[in-house]
Motif scaffolding. Structure first.
Motif, PDB file in Angstrom:
ATOM      1  N   THR A 187       7.112 -11.402  -4.755  1.00  0.00           N
ATOM      2  CA  THR A 187       5.742 -11.578  -5.197  1.00  0.00           C
ATOM      3  C   THR A 187       4.926 -10.347  -4.820  1.00  0.00           C
ATOM      4  OG1 THR A 187       4.975 -12.563  -3.121  1.00  0.00           O
ATOM      5  CG2 THR A 187       5.923 -14.069  -4.761  1.00  0.00           C
ATOM      6  N   VAL A 188       3.733 -10.243  -5.345  1.00  0.00           N
ATOM      7  CA  VAL A 188       2.843  -9.145  -4.976  1.00  0.00           C
ATOM      8  C   VAL A 188       2.601  -9.168  -3.466  1.00  0.00           C
ATOM      9  CG1 VAL A 188       0.521  -8.196  -5.264  1.00  0.00           C
ATOM     10  CG2 VAL A 188       1.767  -9.079  -7.244  1.00  0.00           C
ATOM     11  N   LYS A 189       2.484 -10.379  -2.922  1.00  0.00           N
ATOM     12  CA  LYS A 189       2.242 -10.525  -1.487  1.00  0.00           C
ATOM     13  C   LYS A 189       3.334  -9.854  -0.671  1.00  0.00           C
ATOM     14  CE  LYS A 189       1.588 -13.981   2.167  1.00  0.00           C
ATOM     15  NZ  LYS A 189       1.518 -15.420   2.481  1.00  0.00           N
ATOM     16  N   ASP A 190       4.585  -9.954  -1.117  1.00  0.00           N
ATOM     17  CA  ASP A 190       5.698  -9.349  -0.385  1.00  0.00           C
ATOM     18  C   ASP A 190       5.501  -7.846  -0.201  1.00  0.00           C
ATOM     19  OD1 ASP A 190       7.096 -11.758  -0.135  1.00  0.00           O
ATOM     20  OD2 ASP A 190       8.023 -11.512  -2.103  1.00  0.00           O
ATOM     21  N   TYR A 191       4.813  -7.213  -1.136  1.00  0.00           N
ATOM     22  CA  TYR A 191       4.667  -5.762  -1.118  1.00  0.00           C
ATOM     23  C   TYR A 191       3.382  -5.280  -0.460  1.00  0.00           C
ATOM     24  CZ  TYR A 191       8.766  -5.177  -4.078  1.00  0.00           C
ATOM     25  OH  TYR A 191      10.045  -5.175  -4.553  1.00  0.00           O
ATOM     26  N   ILE A 192       2.328  -6.088  -0.481  1.00  0.00           N
ATOM     27  CA  ILE A 192       1.047  -5.564  -0.001  1.00  0.00           C
ATOM     28  C   ILE A 192       0.461  -6.342   1.175  1.00  0.00           C
ATOM     29  CG2 ILE A 192       0.526  -4.721  -2.319  1.00  0.00           C
ATOM     30  CD1 ILE A 192      -1.530  -6.977  -2.580  1.00  0.00           C
ATOM     31  N   TYR A 193       1.149  -7.390   1.638  1.00  0.00           N
ATOM     32  CA  TYR A 193       0.544  -8.228   2.672  1.00  0.00           C
ATOM     33  C   TYR A 193       0.300  -7.468   3.979  1.00  0.00           C
ATOM     34  CZ  TYR A 193       4.902  -8.623   5.332  1.00  0.00           C
ATOM     35  OH  TYR A 193       5.999  -8.345   6.081  1.00  0.00           O
ATOM     36  N   ASN A 194       1.096  -6.421   4.230  1.00  0.00           N
ATOM     37  CA  ASN A 194       0.956  -5.711   5.505  1.00  0.00           C
ATOM     38  C   ASN A 194       0.076  -4.467   5.399  1.00  0.00           C
ATOM     39  OD1 ASN A 194       2.716  -4.270   3.943  1.00  0.00           O
ATOM     40  ND2 ASN A 194       4.158  -3.800   5.579  1.00  0.00           N
ATOM     41  N   LEU A 195      -0.585  -4.261   4.261  1.00  0.00           N
ATOM     42  CA  LEU A 195      -1.519  -3.138   4.162  1.00  0.00           C
ATOM     43  C   LEU A 195      -2.745  -3.427   5.023  1.00  0.00           C
ATOM     44  CD1 LEU A 195      -1.461  -2.391   0.309  1.00  0.00           C
ATOM     45  CD2 LEU A 195      -0.342  -1.096   2.127  1.00  0.00           C
ATOM     46  N   PRO A 196      -3.353  -2.412   5.587  1.00  0.00           N
ATOM     47  CA  PRO A 196      -4.544  -2.644   6.423  1.00  0.00           C
ATOM     48  C   PRO A 196      -5.709  -3.144   5.575  1.00  0.00           C
ATOM     49  CG  PRO A 196      -4.240  -0.303   6.016  1.00  0.00           C
ATOM     50  CD  PRO A 196      -3.009  -0.980   5.493  1.00  0.00           C
ATOM     51  N   PRO A 197      -6.637  -3.859   6.177  1.00  0.00           N
ATOM     52  CA  PRO A 197      -7.840  -4.287   5.447  1.00  0.00           C
ATOM     53  C   PRO A 197      -8.560  -3.077   4.858  1.00  0.00           C
ATOM     54  CG  PRO A 197      -7.709  -5.369   7.579  1.00  0.00           C
ATOM     55  CD  PRO A 197      -6.639  -4.321   7.570  1.00  0.00           C
ATOM     56  N   VAL A 198      -9.287  -3.308   3.771  1.00  0.00           N
ATOM     57  CA  VAL A 198      -9.957  -2.205   3.076  1.00  0.00           C
ATOM     58  C   VAL A 198     -10.826  -1.390   4.020  1.00  0.00           C
ATOM     59  CG1 VAL A 198     -11.645  -1.649   1.292  1.00  0.00           C
ATOM     60  CG2 VAL A 198      -9.905  -3.397   0.863  1.00  0.00           C
ATOM     61  N   GLU A 199     -11.559  -2.086   4.866  1.00  0.00           N
ATOM     62  CA  GLU A 199     -12.480  -1.385   5.747  1.00  0.00           C
ATOM     63  C   GLU A 199     -11.771  -0.555   6.815  1.00  0.00           C
ATOM     64  OE1 GLU A 199     -12.007  -5.681   7.083  1.00  0.00           O
ATOM     65  OE2 GLU A 199     -12.376  -4.589   5.211  1.00  0.00           O
ATOM     66  N   GLU A 200     -10.467  -0.779   7.013  1.00  0.00           N
ATOM     67  CA  GLU A 200      -9.716  -0.032   8.012  1.00  0.00           C
ATOM     68  C   GLU A 200      -8.783   1.017   7.401  1.00  0.00           C
ATOM     69  OE1 GLU A 200      -7.626  -2.686  10.551  1.00  0.00           O
ATOM     70  OE2 GLU A 200      -9.367  -3.988  10.914  1.00  0.00           O
ATOM     71  N   SER A 201      -8.713   1.048   6.094  1.00  0.00           N
ATOM     72  CA  SER A 201      -7.785   1.965   5.433  1.00  0.00           C
ATOM     73  C   SER A 201      -8.361   3.369   5.339  1.00  0.00           C
ATOM     74  CB  SER A 201      -7.467   1.456   4.024  1.00  0.00           C
ATOM     75  OG  SER A 201      -6.663   2.391   3.335  1.00  0.00           O
ATOM     76  N   ASN A 202      -7.504   4.363   5.549  1.00  0.00           N
ATOM     77  CA  ASN A 202      -7.887   5.761   5.389  1.00  0.00           C
ATOM     78  C   ASN A 202      -7.548   6.294   4.003  1.00  0.00           C
ATOM     79  OD1 ASN A 202      -8.828   6.069   8.068  1.00  0.00           O
ATOM     80  ND2 ASN A 202      -6.701   6.302   8.786  1.00  0.00           N
ATOM     81  N   ASP A 203      -6.958   5.419   3.174  1.00  0.00           N
ATOM     82  CA  ASP A 203      -6.562   5.811   1.818  1.00  0.00           C
ATOM     83  C   ASP A 203      -7.700   5.484   0.854  1.00  0.00           C
ATOM     84  OD1 ASP A 203      -5.488   6.150  -0.701  1.00  0.00           O
ATOM     85  OD2 ASP A 203      -3.528   5.340  -0.161  1.00  0.00           O
ATOM     86  N   PRO A 204      -8.310   6.502   0.226  1.00  0.00           N
ATOM     87  CA  PRO A 204      -9.431   6.228  -0.686  1.00  0.00           C
ATOM     88  C   PRO A 204      -9.063   5.323  -1.852  1.00  0.00           C
ATOM     89  CG  PRO A 204      -8.677   8.512  -0.894  1.00  0.00           C
ATOM     90  CD  PRO A 204      -8.013   7.940   0.328  1.00  0.00           C
ATOM     91  N   MET A 205      -7.785   5.337  -2.251  1.00  0.00           N
ATOM     92  CA  MET A 205      -7.354   4.469  -3.352  1.00  0.00           C
ATOM     93  C   MET A 205      -7.485   2.997  -2.977  1.00  0.00           C
ATOM     94  SD  MET A 205      -6.591   6.344  -5.936  1.00  0.00           S
ATOM     95  CE  MET A 205      -5.626   5.224  -6.956  1.00  0.00           C
ATOM     96  N   HIS A 206      -7.320   2.694  -1.680  1.00  0.00           N
ATOM     97  CA  HIS A 206      -7.410   1.301  -1.239  1.00  0.00           C
ATOM     98  C   HIS A 206      -8.851   0.804  -1.200  1.00  0.00           C
ATOM     99  CE1 HIS A 206      -3.271   1.611   0.940  1.00  0.00           C
ATOM    100  NE2 HIS A 206      -3.172   1.595  -0.366  1.00  0.00           N
ATOM    101  N   ARG A 207      -9.780   1.729  -1.366  1.00  0.00           N
ATOM    102  CA  ARG A 207     -11.189   1.336  -1.344  1.00  0.00           C
ATOM    103  C   ARG A 207     -11.737   1.060  -2.745  1.00  0.00           C
ATOM    104  NH1 ARG A 207     -13.531   2.198   3.612  1.00  0.00           N
ATOM    105  NH2 ARG A 207     -12.264   3.377   5.108  1.00  0.00           N
TER     106      ARG A 207
END
Length: 221
Positions: A187-207
């Motif tokens: 599922t999508v969850k299997d791939y992205i569940y461990n990504l950091p919360p948006v406010e903690e991400s340093n990747d501009p794409m995640h924002r």
């Protein structure tokens, strides 16, 4: 044995990425769209990208780009808008689109290079298309063993329900599309569940956020 490949109609490089993950050396690619080509070069800076209409490219041109490398795999996803289900849902008629004949350019490059192996991926509707049948018949005449069928990518570990036609060809012996029994549905969850919360991400794409309803969010899980 090292397998060297060219990726035709390369887009942003998704097929190239899969080939590289499988151990294939993708030495060249062809893409006409400027935005897609820009993304491809960012994703695969080590691969020679030919930015041109494939109809303007001769096999000799490809040989010049890859120098002494022998290409033994031709892969590609010819544009499929003319026979996509989105375009053909009204009575299932194939829409006349000049891009429909680009599969013959894929065939032309194969005829010129004569690689040991072929990979093509496309929409399911192409299987009923005249020029697909012409391509299959010609590949058989050239001595290729073929296996092609419509698969659902969710059966191969992709977190998406999506049917695609896959064609494999080989000059060196029979070939078959791998069984889906070795893969686990995800599922999508299997791939992205461990990504950091948006406010903690340093990747501009995640924002860059999409605003989904709670109902749609549950579908992702």
């Amino acid at each position: 044995m090292e397998i060297t490949a060219i990726d035709l109609f390369a887009g942003c490089g998704g097929l190239t990425q899969g080939l590289k993950q499988a151990g294939v050396n993708v030495v060249a690619a062809v893409e006409i769209n400027g935005n897609a080509a820009k993304a491809y070069k960012m994703n695969h800076p080590e691969t020679t990208l030919i930015e041109d209409d494939i109809r303007n490219i001769d096999v000799e041109d490809i040989s010049n780009f890859v120098s002494e490398k022998k290409i033994n795999l031709v892969a590609g996803c010819p544009p499929c808008q003319g026979f996509s289900s989105v375009r053909t849902r009204n009575r299932g008629n194939i829409v006349e689109d000049e891009r429909n004949t680009l599969i013959l350019e894929f065939l032309r490059i194969i005829e010129g290079i004569k690689p040991n192996f072929i990979i093509m991926e496309n929409v399911p509707g192409i299987i009923h298309y005249h020029y697909f049948k012409v391509t299959v018949d010609r590949l058989i005449e050239l001595g290729y063993y073929l296996d092609y069928r419509v698969i659902n990518v969710e059966d191969y570990g992709v977190p998406q329900r999506r049917k695609r036609l896959v064609l494999l060809g080989s000059l060196v012996g029979e070939v078959s599309i791998p069984s889906d029994t070795a893969y686990k549905r995800t599922t999508v969850k299997d791939y992205i569940y461990n990504l950091p919360p948006v406010e903690e991400s340093n990747d501009p794409m995640h924002r860059i956020l999409s605003r989904h309803s709670e109902k749609v969010k549950k579908l992702f899980l």
